[in-house]
Design an enzyme around this catalytic site. Structure first.
Site, short mmCIF file in Angstrom:
data_model
loop_
_atom_site.label_atom_id
_atom_site.label_comp_id
_atom_site.label_asym_id
_atom_site.label_seq_id
_atom_site.Cartn_x
_atom_site.Cartn_y
_atom_site.Cartn_z
N GLY B 23 48.79 43.80 36.42
CA GLY B 23 48.31 42.60 37.11
C GLY B 23 48.50 42.63 38.61
N LYS B 219 40.54 46.81 41.57
CA LYS B 219 41.18 45.99 42.61
C LYS B 219 41.10 46.71 43.95
CE LYS B 219 42.69 42.69 39.87
NZ LYS B 219 42.45 41.25 40.05
N ASP B 247 37.34 43.60 43.29
CA ASP B 247 38.08 42.34 43.40
C ASP B 247 39.11 42.45 44.51
OD1 ASP B 247 39.49 40.02 43.04
OD2 ASP B 247 40.03 40.37 40.95
N GLU B 273 34.61 40.27 44.41
CA GLU B 273 35.24 39.05 43.91
C GLU B 273 36.31 38.57 44.90
OE1 GLU B 273 36.29 39.47 39.81
OE2 GLU B 273 37.96 38.05 39.95
N GLU B 302 38.43 31.83 40.09
CA GLU B 302 39.71 31.71 39.38
C GLU B 302 40.68 30.81 40.13
OE1 GLU B 302 40.56 36.06 39.67
OE2 GLU B 302 42.59 35.42 40.12
N ASP B 325 37.72 29.27 35.07
CA ASP B 325 39.05 29.59 34.55
C ASP B 325 39.46 28.47 33.61
OD1 ASP B 325 41.78 31.30 35.40
OD2 ASP B 325 42.15 29.24 34.76
N HIS B 352 36.71 34.16 34.42
CA HIS B 352 37.96 34.84 34.72
C HIS B 352 38.82 34.83 33.45
CE1 HIS B 352 42.31 34.49 36.12
NE2 HIS B 352 41.95 35.70 36.50
N ALA B 353 39.46 35.97 33.17
CA ALA B 353 40.40 36.00 32.05
C ALA B 353 41.50 36.99 32.39
CB ALA B 353 39.69 36.35 30.75
#
Lengths: 437, 437
Positions: B23, B219, B247, B273, B302, B325, B352-353
């Site tokens: 993450g 990312k 993103d 994003e 998000e 979201d 978004h998830a």
């Protein structure tokens, strides 16, 4: 001296203002003016005081958020903070885990404001100056170094900010002298809260006129017929040459705002405040455009949550009066960014105040705006509400409807310790009495 | 049966994901995926489960906010809530004192989402249907009655919303059958977190291609040279015909976003994003305009905090992909408003998830979007991240890179009680071990 921060405490302090409908408006019918009240202790005994403003319920959530931020503050030296204040601001607002809770909005940003207000109070006390004077005397480069320009450089660069401040050096002493002599012009919101009777409104207007007030704000938005009656009454009371503003506290959608305010145009308001959602930049732009032919401006800002939002309101010509708030934005740091952007876009700043302690704080910012940024009083005035000042160690001084510059060192955030103890929620004496009724 | 709510409990549940840099992105370098986890108890034993998603520190603030909202929920009957769900939504979001803390943003809105997610879960369980099916079978009038249209009627009226839903009745059964057979298309973010090594990225891409994935997100935003290397690597791995998204997690200012993404255009991303502040509607509009000639869209959502913000993003053509979201907006109620506005503006929704549990929840909303609102899969896909599903009683089922519709009653919010106990912060066994290390 080094001033190492050794402790940050926060308390939930509430005033039962809803009992008398002080502060009642179309969206907030029964506020209990409150604060999350912060005290910073340092190793050699100097203290900093700060707070953010709330309406009662939920203050404990902000208290919890201040406690979460305190870990980032304890152990720091004041000199290290102020020598890289932009970095310290970023530390509080961009913590990798906590920024998800905002970023820079809502509870976590209110808590950031409370903590940073206390840091600015500490700094001003350490320098032995009232905050406005600390800012006025500060090297423009250092002022700019307090501001986080992330996300606003498309509207204002660091170089442009510095340029504005350098240009404002000219005539600064003259403006400071003027403020010390005359004070900063104020308007009153104390006469026409939505929950007040017509009789009370009349009496308060009469008293205010006698005390020299010339600018009045009335709450509207709950019922159109009622608004027309109240606006007619207050316009009759104050006459055609005094100034009237209207405040809807976000009650309307965009189309409704335009039609409702058009129905009140005959009472010649200078502005309609918060006609719709505080987040609706494009909506405010549409309302501004529709009301301009009627000579009515749009004012907003007390719930505008960041410099990024103010930037867009300015870019979109969505407001004609910028209402900064000392406790919703990230303290002096973020308000400096907004003052400078407003100056660049040539929109006057007319701060939000009232509540509890908001007048005490924001007077410092608007004094600096006049002396060190805009250099202008045109279309400018600061809100004043005559409530709860007696709870502060250095309450505001109003003379002939002007804020007189505070002289005591600090940011005027300190409350009487006896007040804090009596009004602590839910264990202070004031609340024990109410809860046990 | 009546289902009176007799208790609302909330717990702080955290997963130590930062230990392995799962993450990690340009702004959130060390998230510990967490939830404020809500359980609603009713008089006859039926329970509702819900949560909001957080990144670790500060989850206790959201817990505190849920506790403040709980007082508005306990004592209510489920049937009364859902027969005026708009009114109940307004009750939670417009409490006269607490709305000052938002309104409808930040901590208080995350808490609102947690509570309302649990109410929707309770409702779906009471009806014996998975949430997506509850929505699909619902009378369009009742769906519209769940939505608060305050502040969005300039973009979408109640009548327009009803009209969209009525039109989508046509072919609904066919689309439901298709979903049950094929599932909803997904893309994966699991391969290219910023903290992963190139070796790991390669291995994860290889594995994902083997499992049938065709859409990949990487990312970017911390270092341009690093981004170029990683994007080249992933484009080589997935080939020219598969889809790549990028993103930046809000890393840039407006001008920087345009120049940085232009430097990555050769890798043919479908979208960039979160190029800048999630609050910067006009900034996103400028970026969208600049990148359109390169064939790159802008995606965000998000951290878009309310329907009022989404409304403006749509009005300003500031995004080409709407990323709803399930835990930041005010639950299903507010997401329904966004799905309908997106349909009116003809912008695809790509939720978004990831995080913890976000896949479990949002699959219901996007299934409903396809079956009951948009009727289209064009340019549409739902994010998927392969983490922490094992902690749920009804984890998502992915088949050949598609979300298979859940069949169990409810909103898939329930965690294993053993997980909740072990991961409670700071007293659960998992955290005791880490804290005592």
């Amino acid at each position: 001296m080094s001033h190492k921060i050794i402790n940050v405490t926060v308390r939930d302090v509430r005033f039962p203002t809803s009992l008398e409908q002080h502060g009642s408006d179309a969206m907030h019918t029964d506020p209990d003016y409150s604060t999350a009240y912060v005290v910073i202790d340092t190793d050699y005994g100097l203290k900093g005081f700060g707070f953010t403003f709330t309406l009662g319920k939920g203050t404990e959530i902000v208290v919890c958020a201040v406690e979460a931020l305190a870990g980032l503050v304890v152990g720091k030296f004041l000199q290290d903070i102020v020598s890289d204040f932009r970095g310290f601001y970023r530390l509080l607002t961009s913590d990798s885990q906590m920024r998800w809770l905002g970023p820079e909005k809502g509870v976590i940003h209110l808590a950031t404001a409370a903590v940073l207000n206390a840091v600015w109070d500490l700094w001003a006390r350490a320098e032995g100056k009232p905050l406005w004077k600390l800012l006025v005397d500060m090297d423009p480069k250092q002022i700019v170094s307090c501001i986080d320009f992330r996300y606003i450089t498309d509207a204002l660069t660091e170089e442009e900010a510095l340029d504005i401040l350098m240009k404002a050096q000219d005539g600064k002493q003259h403006r400071e002298d003027r403020m010390l002599k005359e004070g900063y012009p104020a308007y009153t919101t104390s006469c026409a809260w939505l929950g007040y009777s017509d009789q009370r409104l009349k009496q308060l207007c009469t008293d205010a006129l006698k005390s020299g007030w010339t600018k009045f704000k009335v709450k509207v938005g709950a019922d159109l017929e009622d608004d027309i009656r109240r606006c007619r009454l207050i316009r009759q009371m104050i006459g055609p040459s005094n100034t009237l503003m209207m405040d809807a506290n976000q009650r309307w959608g965009v189309a409704e705002a335009i039609s409702w305010v058009s129905s009140l145009a005959e009472f010649k308001p200078l502005w309609i405040e918060e006609p719709t959602s505080p987040d609706d930049i494009l909506g405010h732009a549409a309302i501004s455009k529709a009301l301009a032919p009627l000579g009515i401006g749009v004012a907003t800002g007390e719930q505008c949550h960041s410099r990024v939002m103010f930037k867009q309101f300015l870019q979109a010509s969505a407001l004609q009066f910028v209402q900064i708030d000392s406790c919703r934005l990230g303290s002096v740091n973020e308000n400096l960014a907004v003052l400078l952007m407003a100056h660049k876009f040539q929109v006057p700043v007319c701060p939000h105040a009232g509540g509890v302690g908001l007048c005490e704080l924001v007077q410092h910012l608007i004094l600096f705006d006049y002396i060190g940024v805009s250099g202008s009083l045109s279309d400018r005035m600061c809100e004043y509400v005559d409530h709860l000042h007696e709870h502060f160690t250095s309450p505001v001084v109003i003379q002939d409807a002007h804020y007189m510059p505070p002289k005591e060192p600090g940011y005027s955030c300190e409350m009487l310790e006896s007040t804090v103890q009596r009004h602590q929620y839910p264990d202070g004496d004031v609340w024990k009495l109410i809860i046990n009724k």
